[in-house]
Design an enzyme around this catalytic site. Sequence first.
Site, PDB file in Angstrom:
ATOM      1  N   HIS A  38      -3.362 -13.063  -8.455  1.00  0.00           N
ATOM      2  CA  HIS A  38      -3.134 -11.654  -8.764  1.00  0.00           C
ATOM      3  C   HIS A  38      -3.734 -11.292 -10.113  1.00  0.00           C
ATOM      4  CE1 HIS A  38      -0.919  -7.850  -8.299  1.00  0.00           C
ATOM      5  NE2 HIS A  38      -0.858  -7.880  -9.614  1.00  0.00           N
TER       6      HIS A  38
ATOM      7  N   ASP B  54       9.985  -1.412  -6.674  1.00  0.00           N
ATOM      8  CA  ASP B  54       8.831  -1.403  -7.577  1.00  0.00           C
ATOM      9  C   ASP B  54       7.916  -0.232  -7.275  1.00  0.00           C
ATOM     10  OD1 ASP B  54       6.815  -2.468  -9.498  1.00  0.00           O
ATOM     11  OD2 ASP B  54       5.661  -2.643  -7.648  1.00  0.00           O
TER      12      ASP B  54
ATOM     13  N   ARG C 221       6.873   5.406 -13.576  1.00  0.00           N
ATOM     14  CA  ARG C 221       6.323   4.944 -14.860  1.00  0.00           C
ATOM     15  C   ARG C 221       4.962   5.589 -15.127  1.00  0.00           C
ATOM     16  NH1 ARG C 221       5.832  -0.996 -13.730  1.00  0.00           N
ATOM     17  NH2 ARG C 221       4.796  -1.075 -15.733  1.00  0.00           N
TER      18      ARG C 221
ATOM     19  N   SER D 108       7.319  -6.019 -12.415  1.00  0.00           N
ATOM     20  CA  SER D 108       6.625  -5.328 -11.334  1.00  0.00           C
ATOM     21  C   SER D 108       5.709  -6.293 -10.577  1.00  0.00           C
ATOM     22  CB  SER D 108       5.820  -4.166 -11.923  1.00  0.00           C
ATOM     23  OG  SER D 108       4.887  -3.653 -11.006  1.00  0.00           O
TER      24      SER D 108
ATOM     25  N   LYS E 236       6.637  -8.465  -6.640  1.00  0.00           N
ATOM     26  CA  LYS E 236       5.780  -8.405  -5.446  1.00  0.00           C
ATOM     27  C   LYS E 236       5.303  -9.797  -5.045  1.00  0.00           C
ATOM     28  CE  LYS E 236       3.615  -5.099  -7.572  1.00  0.00           C
ATOM     29  NZ  LYS E 236       2.921  -3.932  -8.098  1.00  0.00           N
TER      30      LYS E 236
END
Length: 434
Positions: free
Chosen positions: A82, A161, A168, A183, A187
Amino acid sequence: MRMYDIILKKRNGEELSTEEINYFIENYTKGDVPDYQVSALLMSIFFNKMTSKETSDLTMAMVNSGDTLDLSQIKGIKVDKHSTGGVGDTTTLILAPMVAALGIPVVKMSGRGLGHTGGTIDKLESFKGFSVNLSKQQFINNVNSIKIAVVAQTADLAPADKKLYALRDVTATVDNISLIASSVMSKKIAAGADSIVLDVKVGEGAFMKTSESAHELAKEMVRIGEAVGRKTIAVISDMDQPLGLAIGNALEVEEAINTLKGNGPKDLLELCITLGSNMVILSGKTTNLDEAKTMLMNTIVSGKALDKLKEFVNAQGGDISCIDDTTRLPKANYIIPVVASKTGYVTKIHAEQIGLIAMELGAGRTTKEDVIDLAVGIVLNKKRGDKVEVGDVLAFIHANDRDKGKKAVEDLVKSYIISDLMENNIPLIYDIVY
Ligand code: URA
Ligand code: CA
């Protein structure tokens, strides 16, 4: 319990309990807490920060707000990768086939996302017919048979999220370490991989502008992952200039294909090898980093990684003829060179501005409903440290609209800083956090 008291406590700088965080996330997900109260809480978190315990609690509350994926039917140690987000980041399209070509299962859930260009999922749609919505069983079967599947993240994965991130985004509370760490990790944990390699970006084109804050974010995410039994490594890499040369959807796909053919930009290949070798280490294939790097380079030299890309695109219904012949990818109507009006060395390329130019050409979305133009974007011809003379091509704009293309040329010239003195002391890889 009352939301008012939770806001007050955080506003006064106290630590929230596990029960208070669970109460807030559960009721916000259900729609029982209004956005204005959560906005106030987010701003209090932004100013007063969260402790490590609060950050872990927030992460797990968001994991538990929706479904978690059980990937136990997939044989072997499943690795995921990620990135915290940058400009022109094509790594997944290159890395995933390389690592899968070594027989390591790569399970990837990607977002579409708002931003300068589409997410990995959008980019993959440059292959005509490519499906990003496999059933869970198809997803598992594909990984078991060909070691790789990339699908769109479903709405039931960490729904808290999704809501929080959107809020946000409009309340100036994105760039907080605890909020980003929870966050991203919520995930990743919900998506079920056994081990995770994170690419934490630092620089002008990233959320983290300094090496210190990127380190702090990296350490926090590694800590959260390890605490729930996922082996986690974070690579901290430069996002002060765009990665590679292409910024755009089909343009980045073409860059990924070229890299797998052995003709990729040096920085992009180096980052892919660094991230990929850590994925190989986490899979348990070897414990030696140099050996892992050699194994990965061999997947390019032997053509196995390119074959894996074809197998993967084909398995998800995409047209693979454009892999051999990249002229079949979506193409823009106008390709306009941007030329230097000054002689010297490129000392800076404003990554964030380049991203915005790509977005204005149509490569990204400003709202969820926007449709991406897969063909448009920018291909850089000069990067930081390069020498340029007046009249040299700095970059090419790929546009479908002549006026947007002209505007992009004007803006792009301003994104390049050319100086008399050569200075290039920004590393590509800052550090690796285990
Ligand atoms: N990427 C995410 O998924 N969440 C953040 O908060 C920032 C980047
Ligand atoms: Ca790129």
